[in-house]
Structures are given as structure tokens and as C-alpha cells.
Design a protein around this motif. Sequence first.
Motif, PDB file in Angstrom:
ATOM      1  N   THR A 484     -64.179  -0.113  -6.420  1.00  0.00           N
ATOM      2  CA  THR A 484     -65.100  -1.464  -6.348  1.00  0.00           C
ATOM      3  C   THR A 484     -65.168  -1.710  -4.678  1.00  0.00           C
ATOM      4  N   ILE A 485     -66.477  -2.244  -5.141  1.00  0.00           N
ATOM      5  CA  ILE A 485     -67.192  -2.433  -4.005  1.00  0.00           C
ATOM      6  C   ILE A 485     -67.464  -4.240  -4.207  1.00  0.00           C
ATOM      7  N   ARG A 486     -66.567  -4.588  -2.950  1.00  0.00           N
ATOM      8  CA  ARG A 486     -67.016  -6.480  -3.290  1.00  0.00           C
ATOM      9  C   ARG A 486     -66.822  -6.834  -4.662  1.00  0.00           C
ATOM     10  N   ASP A 487     -66.191  -6.021  -4.904  1.00  0.00           N
ATOM     11  CA  ASP A 487     -65.811  -7.457  -6.277  1.00  0.00           C
ATOM     12  C   ASP A 487     -66.498  -7.201  -7.205  1.00  0.00           C
ATOM     13  N   THR A 488     -68.300  -6.846  -7.156  1.00  0.00           N
ATOM     14  CA  THR A 488     -69.178  -6.945  -8.044  1.00  0.00           C
ATOM     15  C   THR A 488     -69.933  -5.761  -8.233  1.00  0.00           C
TER      16      THR A 488
END
Length: 621
Positions: A484-488
Motif C-alpha cells: 500500500t502506497i500513501r493509502d491510495t
Amino acid sequence: TKEALFTILQDLRPEDHFNIIGFSNRIKVWQPDQLVPVTPNNIRDAKKYIHNMSPTGGTNINGALQTGAKLLNDYIAQNDIDARSVSLIIFLTDGRPTVGETQSSKILSNTKDVIRDKFCLFTIGIGNDVDHKLLERMALENCGMTRLFQEDEDAASHLKGFYDEIGTPLLSDIRVDYSEDNVEQVTQNFFPNYFNGSEIIIAGKLINHTSDSLHVEVTASNSKKYILLKTDVAIDQPSRNDIRGVPGLEDGKGDNNYIERAWSYLTIKELLNSRLKSDDILEKDCLMEKAKSMALAYNFVTPFTVLKMREAGIHSEPPQEEFISPSTDGIGEKLQSLQGHKAPPGIRRQQDKQRIKISKTSADGDPHFVIDFPSSKFSVCFNIDGEPGDILRLVSDHKESGVTVNGQLIGAPAPPNGHKKHRTYFSTITILSNKPERSYLEITPKRIILDDGERLLLSCGRSAVVRSKSLEVSISAYSNVTVTIRDTISFVILIHHYKKPAPYQRNHLGFYISNSKGLSSDSHGLLGQFLKHEVKLLQESLNTSHQEVGQNQAEALKPNPTSTLKVKDRLVPVVWKQRRIYNGQQEVDCWFAKNNADKLIDGSYKDYLASHPFDIGTSFG
């Protein structure tokens, strides 16, 4: 020991200054409040002083170090000392602290406070009664080295040999720098001193495979001047960089990745030193786990690993390679101080599976691609018949979101009676992100490398969760990895392991896009180009021209029709197919584009070949 000290005194250079401090219950300074120059008379008097010394009473380690450091500090402050000269203390003892301050932590902090990084402390322990951990940590925290000699050893020759290593300083404050875009994972590259008789070894990983040279800069100083050395080292010149003459590598019988093992050896030593210097129990456990994981991966014996021996003549199957990495239990606390990586506390393995969202948009198997268009209620699929070693650009959005995903293919023989000459699977998935800071993941069926400025090695065989500032990696043992990257942005990588693989099977990976919200409309790649753009489905009819299919019509299509997709201004003939994805757990109906997705994708599949796993470029846009 006295004989060794006599020899050391004889080896002092005319430009040196020195003093001698004896300590037991009391502390005795040979020449109070000064360092004396090296002259024949001073050497003679020093030998007399040493000859008359005798062991008595206790051991005041703290007082002796405070006295010696104050004497050296005062001399440096009161005299015109060349900034490029080298000052040091050689501390020798045969006992534990018994007089004055006896608590190790206090002795360490007091020593560090009085030395204040102005000079180095070298420690020597003789016999079985010394606190070797204290001596080792004192040296490590004050840029020195330590040596331990047993009582039955020849202390004189050992001490003389030790002094030979440090008695002639050649350089100070040595720093070796490389071009940032050429190397990564570099081991220690700053050294307070370089002595005649010692060596400096630095190891790292080349990332710019297209460069034919490596730029290196060395800054340092000696007693006369500051120096800056610059050079370009040729890469891959067999005549200059050949290591086939190294013992153990003859005839290809040794470890071919000799340099990587050297890198791992140095990294393990640094981890063990960091653990020794740490006062935090959780951090010590974490550093131990990391060192143990790397030691098992690269076959090194450490204080945390055991070497198992088998008797010759007993035939048995070779042991399976074992990787150890931080376990899930308590991993939040353990990883919190592991060089910037942090995991949320209280994580349980069951939660790993619950968090995974199954996505149809994927590249898995040989490799089979699926793109889901939820708003249009249909999916599109295609195959890519690449070559072993090809690196495919799956998602290319480096300029906007900073995210790139590349997948490298491995080859396998085709099944019997098949139409293919060989099969290919994803052996490595590389995920790069450069916002807000640069980080990357290299995932294989066995292990994961996470590097966001500091390198962390994890096993795919142990469940774990690791979080840095903008990246979270969740591992479900031997099952999948969620990134998961930056939750987006979320990707799920399936791990396909075969206990008894057929000749045409290989352990491999599947790549699934779970959340593409954070990717831009300009993203590209074999999967990325479809994430923000719709594709229209045109149904073939015997009596009418192409007409767009609505949602209800799409749901009512009969099996195996032939239809056409409209992608931008291109018409793509497709056929109806069914695919099983996610280890066969889900069946997908999709429109299949033949011939390596001809006309479906921009350009041809060869336009999606990356030059190396960390390639962030794209041929489009």
C-alpha cells in the motif's frame, strides 16, 4: 605485557607525544598534566616506570578513562595541535570494574561524554575476568577497535601486533562517495582513521546497469594536507575485475556471487555492532532478527545461528534453504526503531487475509492479463508471449504519482502437446515509488527487499507487516504480499509455490491491482494504460453495422460470440473466454484479444520492455 609495552615505546615516532597511566585502587599518572615528546630520555624513563609497576588491589576503569581523556583533552586545548593529527587512547585491563563507578552503562556514558568524538579509544582485555562486552562497546562508541587475549596466549606478541595496526596513522576522516544514481545499499563509507596495516572495505549494489564506469570520490586528510581523490572505475572489464583466481572460486565450484556475500558479511557485522551499542531491548531484538535473517540467507555463522554438521557417508536429501525474518508477534514494537521502518502494533496473522481485496485487474500465470471495467460490467483479457529475461512495464506513472511497477519473466519448458515453445512466468516484481521520498520493493517467491533509504530483508515464509512513512508491506506467509502506497494505491502479489513442480512449472508471482485511486490519468504500462480510460464494446451482428452494447445487452450476451472492442480510434476483434484467477478461486468472463494484445494496447508489446528492473521510463507520452 611489560615487554610488549617496551617494544611499543621503542616504536613511537619522534613527532609523537605520549603519557602512561596506571590504575588499580588508585590512579597514577607518569607525567602529570602533560604529554611528553618522544626523546631517548623520555623513552628510557617511561621504561623504568613500566618496569616498576605492579598489580595491586581493584580496578578503577571509570576513573582511569576520565583521567586519561581529560589529560588528552587539556593537551589538545592548550597546545597548537594540527587538526589533522590523530589522538588516541589505548586502554588495557585484565579485570572488571570493582572500584569507583562499576555500572557499565554509567561508565559508557561517562566515557562518551568526556571523549566527545575528539579522539578514538582502543581497548584490550587480557584473561578470563574481563568484561569483554564493556570493552567492545567502549571501543565501538568511540571509533576504536577491541582485542581480547586469553591468559595462556602470548600477550606480548599480540599487543605488539595490535599496536602495529594502529601505531602509524596515515589518514583521518576518510569518506568514500559514489554517484547516487549508480549505487545503493552501500555499507559503512565513513571511517575516522586509516592506519598503516589496516584496510577499508566498502560494498554496495550497482543500479545503473547501462553505465560503463563508476564515479568514486575519496575525501580524507593526513598530517600534511587535506586530499580529494576522484576516479572513474571501469565496470565489467574482465582483465581488471576478474575474481576467478580467488580461493574457493576455481572451476566455478565456489559461490559465484562472491561480492554479494562480501556485502552481506559487512552488513551483518554492522547490524551486530549496532545491536551491541543499543540500550533499547526491542531495538536489540529487531537488529538481532535482521542479522539472523541475513546470516541464514547467506550462510554465515553468527552468535544467533547454528551450523549443523552431517557425518560423511550418510546419504540424505540436502536441507531446504531456510529464511528467517521478523515474526508477526510484537513486530510493531520490534520494527519501530529498525532504521525508520515501523509496523502498527497488535497485528495478527488473520488480519492479513482480511485486509486483502481481490481484484480482477491482474497479470498472473503464463502471464495472463485481465483488465476489469466495472462501470461497463465487462472484462478484457490478453496474453503476452514474452521471452525469458524480459522485463515488462506493468504500471508506469513515475512523473505523476511517482509509482512504477515492472515484472521480470522466467522461462520453463512448454507442456507436452502444447502449441507454445516455452512458458514464461513472473519471477520478480519490482515496485518503485519516488514520492514523497524514493523507495523500492523487490519481490521474489522467496524474499522481499524493502529499501527506503535503509535496506530491510524479509522472508515470504513469515507473516509480517512493515510500515515506513508512505509505504506499507503486509506479508501473509507463502500466500501473498500486499503493498500500500500513501493509502491510495494498493497492489497484491500472489506467491505461487510448488512442493513438487512439474518440469513446466516454476515458483512465480501474480500481480493484482487492488486500488488505483492514487494513480494518475496519465499512467501507462500494460495494465496502467487502462486504469483511467474506458473501452467500448461493439457487438457483431449479421444484419447490422457495429452498435454500442448497453449494460443490459452486455449481460445477456451468449457464450462464445465474436465481438469488437473500440479502444481510442482502434477496432480490436475479440472472442469470449473464461479465465480463472487468484489461484483458481475466482472465475472471470472476459473478451480476449489475440496476438499479444495487438491493437488493444498502444504500440506492440516490445514497446513495454524495460532495460532493467528499476527502469522508470516509458516509450509513451
